[in-house]
Write a protein that holds these residues in place. Structure first.
Motif, mmCIF file in Angstrom:
data_model
loop_
_atom_site.group_PDB
_atom_site.id
_atom_site.type_symbol
_atom_site.label_atom_id
_atom_site.label_comp_id
_atom_site.label_asym_id
_atom_site.label_seq_id
_atom_site.Cartn_x
_atom_site.Cartn_y
_atom_site.Cartn_z
ATOM 1 N N ASP A 56 46.234 95.882 -21.727
ATOM 2 C CA ASP A 56 47.089 97.053 -21.501
ATOM 3 C C ASP A 56 46.338 98.372 -21.633
ATOM 4 O O ASP A 56 46.839 99.416 -21.227
ATOM 5 C CB ASP A 56 48.265 97.047 -22.482
ATOM 6 N N LEU A 62 50.988 88.218 -16.227
ATOM 7 C CA LEU A 62 50.518 89.496 -15.687
ATOM 8 C C LEU A 62 51.340 89.939 -14.477
ATOM 9 O O LEU A 62 51.330 91.118 -14.117
ATOM 10 C CB LEU A 62 49.040 89.395 -15.324
ATOM 11 N N SER A 84 53.905 92.633 -15.276
ATOM 12 C CA SER A 84 53.470 93.991 -15.578
ATOM 13 C C SER A 84 54.040 94.980 -14.554
ATOM 14 O O SER A 84 54.191 94.644 -13.372
ATOM 15 C CB SER A 84 51.941 94.062 -15.553
ATOM 16 N N LYS A 95 52.523 97.171 -13.207
ATOM 17 C CA LYS A 95 51.458 97.398 -12.216
ATOM 18 C C LYS A 95 51.577 96.484 -10.998
ATOM 19 O O LYS A 95 50.875 96.673 -10.010
ATOM 20 C CB LYS A 95 50.084 97.177 -12.864
#
Length: 426
Positions: free
Chosen positions: A53, A87, A90, A92
């Motif tokens: 992170d 992930l 996330s 992102k």
């Protein structure tokens, strides 16, 4: 996933990692160093998760790549899938760069089906899909050695999602065809690029150059080289190194001549160039000259890579110069670029048979700390065979000869143990 989910380990490693966070570059360097030094899969996952992170997307990609490769070596594929799936959650994930890094991560583990599936579900994840992620999928196949998948996916995915391949897409396709031993088919793709007015990069030409040399088609390689000049495509160090590699099987004078050409063209020979020169000296039994090349790498602005140590150690052992071989091994340990099992086996056998059993034991002791757990049976078997460890010998007897051979076969240690190595970029 063991320590990966351990709160206490996570907090401890996070505090440790933050001490390095003086800048993005410093934090990435520190993290990469920690990841490379750690061989316990659970601790590896904990280190990555504690830092992920705090890293920008590009740094995250490099750290993830190292982590996944190490997990793949330990055959922890379920952990890889769990990690990448986590992930995906996330924020992102809506950035195509982040999604593409996850696709590449699957590639590092050889999980091409997962990489393709991720590409096809990007719209569900809220991530845009373009030629960037398309290229990531194609690269995934090349990186995992699934070259035959690239032409099929190139056609199917570009048509299904209406993606216009760019020069990098075509470069990946040509690289796959060349690696599959079909440079002639790759030349046809080159024609297609010209028709569509897609720029042909130096990378693409270099892939063709290397493939034709590999097949012994020197005339065709020469034509590619000439075309690079006519089209104004830069003949960079990588392109020259392909020619140097082809010359390294002959006399060193041929390699030196090409390196002089590089310098006259305003290029600086790199470690790979000097590796090929060193290899040429080795093949021509000029070990003193080979050692000079190795020792003067720093003076030429270069540093030894994994291939440098592997090739030099192999030929020193072949020439029964185990003392110098031991020095090269010790240097490889300091550089954290230890050669493969087959090469080190030659050194250990040589030291043991050259009345230096204690040195042989020290080599094995160092390697045991560096190699994955899966290689321990092979090292124990070697210890027993050479009479270096009574306990290891007893273990081999209990294990049984056939079972020991099977263990070696699974690790790929029976074939090519004494195969002459090739100097490469790694």
């Amino acid at each position: 996933m063991g320590s990966f989910s351990s709160y206490s380990v996570h907090r401890h490693l996070l505090r440790h990692f933050r001490r390095f966070c003086t800048s993005p570059d410093a934090s990435l360097t520190a993290l990469k160093s920690k990841l490379k030094a750690e061989h316990d899969p659970d601790k590896l996952l904990a280190i990555f998760s504690s830092a992920v992170d705090n890293l920008p997307t590009v740094s995250n990609r490099y750290a993830l790549d190292i982590t996944v490769k190490r997990l793949a070596k330990s055959r922890r594929f379920s952990d890889i899938e769990n990690l990448i799936e986590s992930l995906k959650k996330s924020p992102k994930i809506t950035q195509e760069a982040h999604a593409s890094s996850l696709i590449r991560a699957y590639a590092s583990a050889g999980m091409v089906d997962h990489a393709v599936k991720m590409f096809e579900e990007m719209h569900v994840l809220g991530a845009p899909r373009s030629v960037v992620s398309f290229n990531a999928v194609l690269s995934a196949c090349n990186r995992s050695g699934k070259f035959e998948e690239v032409p099929k996916l190139f056609k199917e995915l570009s048509e299904k999602y209406r993606i216009e391949p760019n020069e990098y897409s075509y470069g990946i396709l040509i690289k796959a065809l060349c690696e599959s031993g079909a440079p002639e088919a790759a030349v046809n793709v080159l024609e297609e690029m010209r028709e569509k007015k897609v720029q042909v990069t130096s990378f693409t030409y270099t892939s063709l150059l290397d493939a034709f040399y590999e097949k012994g088609k020197v005339h065709e390689a020469g034509k590619i080289w000439d075309e690079m000049g006519k089209k104004g495509c830069v003949r960079d160090v990588t392109a020259y190194n392909v020619k140097v590699k082809n010359a390294s099987g002959g006399k060193p004078e041929g390699v030196l001549k090409l390196m002089d050409e590089m310098i006259e063209a305003g290029l600086k020979p790199d470690t790979i160039s000097y590796n090929y020169l060193m290899t040429s000296y080795c093949k021509n039994h000029q070990m003193e000259e080979a050692m000079k090349v190795y020792e003067t790498l720093p003076l030429n602005g270069c540093s030894a890579n994994a291939a440098t140590y592997r090739v030099l150690l192999f030929f020193l052992c072949r020439h029964k110069d185990y003392d110098k071989g031991l020095e090269v091994f010790q240097a490889s340990v300091k550089a954290d670029k230890i050669p493969d099992f087959g090469t080190l086996k030659l050194l250990v056998e040589g030291l043991a048979m050259d009345s230096e059993p204690e040195e042989a034991k020290k080599v094995i002791g160092v390697v045991k700390k560096k190699f994955p757990e899966g290689f321990m049976k092979a090292w124990k078997k070697l210890e027993a065979k050479l009479g270096l460890n009574k306990k290891a010998k007893d273990t081999e007897a209990k294990l049984g000869l056939n079972e020991a051979k099977d263990a070696d076969a699974k690790l790929g240690l029976n074939e090519g143990e004494h195969t002459e190595p090739v100097a490469t970029a790694t």
